[in-house]
Design a protein around this motif. Structure first.
Motif, PDB file in Angstrom:
ATOM      1  N   HIS A 107       0.435   3.332   3.563  1.00 39.78           N
ATOM      2  CA  HIS A 107       1.710   3.169   4.263  1.00 39.78           C
ATOM      3  C   HIS A 107       1.852   1.756   4.824  1.00 39.78           C
ATOM      4  CE1 HIS A 107       5.299   4.363   6.382  1.00 39.78           C
ATOM      5  NE2 HIS A 107       4.832   3.780   7.465  1.00 39.78           N
ATOM      6  N   GLY A 108       2.941   1.118   4.545  1.00 37.84           N
ATOM      7  CA  GLY A 108       3.211  -0.213   5.072  1.00 37.84           C
ATOM      8  C   GLY A 108       2.683  -1.352   4.221  1.00 37.84           C
ATOM      9  N   GLU A 183      -8.337  -0.575   2.557  1.00 36.19           N
ATOM     10  CA  GLU A 183      -9.713  -0.148   2.848  1.00 36.19           C
ATOM     11  C   GLU A 183      -9.937   0.021   4.346  1.00 36.19           C
ATOM     12  OE1 GLU A 183     -13.118  -1.415  -0.261  1.00 36.19           O
ATOM     13  OE2 GLU A 183     -12.204  -3.080   0.818  1.00 36.19           O
ATOM     14  N   ALA A 184      -9.468  -0.933   5.125  1.00 30.92           N
ATOM     15  CA  ALA A 184      -9.634  -0.858   6.582  1.00 30.92           C
ATOM     16  C   ALA A 184      -8.886   0.348   7.147  1.00 30.92           C
ATOM     17  CB  ALA A 184      -9.140  -2.149   7.238  1.00 30.92           C
ATOM     18  N   ALA A 185      -7.697   0.598   6.662  1.00 29.68           N
ATOM     19  CA  ALA A 185      -6.924   1.748   7.137  1.00 29.68           C
ATOM     20  C   ALA A 185      -7.605   3.054   6.745  1.00 29.68           C
ATOM     21  CB  ALA A 185      -5.502   1.694   6.574  1.00 29.68           C
ATOM     22  N   TYR A 186      -8.179   3.097   5.560  1.00 34.44           N
ATOM     23  CA  TYR A 186      -8.839   4.320   5.116  1.00 34.44           C
ATOM     24  C   TYR A 186     -10.128   4.567   5.897  1.00 34.44           C
ATOM     25  CZ  TYR A 186      -9.863   8.156   2.006  1.00 34.44           C
ATOM     26  OH  TYR A 186     -10.101   9.412   1.518  1.00 34.44           O
ATOM     27  N   GLU A 187     -10.820   3.507   6.251  1.00 31.80           N
ATOM     28  CA  GLU A 187     -12.071   3.638   7.008  1.00 31.80           C
ATOM     29  C   GLU A 187     -11.866   4.343   8.347  1.00 31.80           C
ATOM     30  OE1 GLU A 187     -15.439   3.078   6.730  1.00 31.80           O
ATOM     31  OE2 GLU A 187     -14.993   2.876   4.590  1.00 31.80           O
ATOM     32  N   ARG A 188     -10.661   4.301   8.893  1.00 26.32           N
ATOM     33  CA  ARG A 188     -10.393   4.986  10.168  1.00 26.32           C
ATOM     34  C   ARG A 188     -10.569   6.501  10.054  1.00 26.32           C
ATOM     35  NH1 ARG A 188      -4.988   2.155  10.846  1.00 26.32           N
ATOM     36  NH2 ARG A 188      -5.737   0.145  10.194  1.00 26.32           N
ATOM     37  N   PHE A 189     -10.551   7.013   8.845  1.00 28.45           N
ATOM     38  CA  PHE A 189     -10.725   8.451   8.631  1.00 28.45           C
ATOM     39  C   PHE A 189     -12.178   8.839   8.422  1.00 28.45           C
ATOM     40  CE2 PHE A 189      -6.339   7.691   7.287  1.00 28.45           C
ATOM     41  CZ  PHE A 189      -5.695   8.663   8.050  1.00 28.45           C
TER      42      PHE A 189
END
Length: 193
Positions: A107-108, A183-189
């Protein structure tokens, strides 16, 4: 009928419970049927939205992870047509939360579509009723599969052929900075699993 039988994995599972059942497998991929023929009594190249069988032919219409690629109302109408009057439909599919982590991570980053949208239980129930099924029992289960990183997840999705997202998907590669952002956004999960 094993609708969208793939390699015949489901037919194997059915046989463990009902060893004397006659199983017909259909799939639109001939390569899948080359494997499924070892697990089924008969198999045929066919689209589950337009089955090449007469009315009221099967006692069970079973499908695992195939209807999400189709219009559920059309699929269920065909299932209703080929089922005997006392026949049963058993389906497993993906729900609307499937890939929510990926959707959030992308997203974004750009305006392209990066995942498929999956039907809600309510829309599945509506499609079943429109097709003629009077009694429905929908069960929703949350199943999580864990991957060590985003690349491994995306490779697994591609390997099972689920990487086609339809209209609005990206046709080219994304840049390194966009990839790092995803990758950084996915790592939050990430969880301990």
């Amino acid at each position: 009928l094993d609708a969208g039988c793939g390699t015949g994995y489901g037919a194997r599972q059915i046989r463990t419970t009902w060893p004397n059942t006659r199983i017909t497998g259909v799939d639109f991929a001939p390569a899948m049927l080359d494997l499924a023929r070892f697990e089924t009594d008969a198999c045929q190249v066919a689209d589950i939205e337009s089955l090449p069988f007469g009315n009221e032919r099967f006692d069970l219409w079973w499908s695992s992870l195939s209807i999400q690629w189709c219009d559920p109302t059309i699929v269920f109408t065909e299932a209703f047509r080929v089922l005997s009057p006392r026949g049963r439909l058993a389906v497993s599919t993906l729900g609307p939360d499937t890939f929510h982590e990926l959707r959030t991570a992308f997203h974004g980053v750009d305006t392209h579509r990066h995942t498929l949208e999956f039907d809600t239980p309510e829309s599945i129930r509506t499609a079943l009723v429109q097709a003629g099924f009077a009694t429905t029992d929908i069960r929703r289960e949350h199943k999580a599969i864990y991957y060590p990183d985003l690349k491994t997840l995306l490779r697994a999705v591609k390997d099972i052929g689920a990487h086609n997202v339809g209209d609005g998907g990206r046709s080219g590669m994304m840049g390194r900075s966009a990839w790092k952002q995803i990758e950084a956004a996915y790592e939050r999960f990430r969880t301990p699993e």
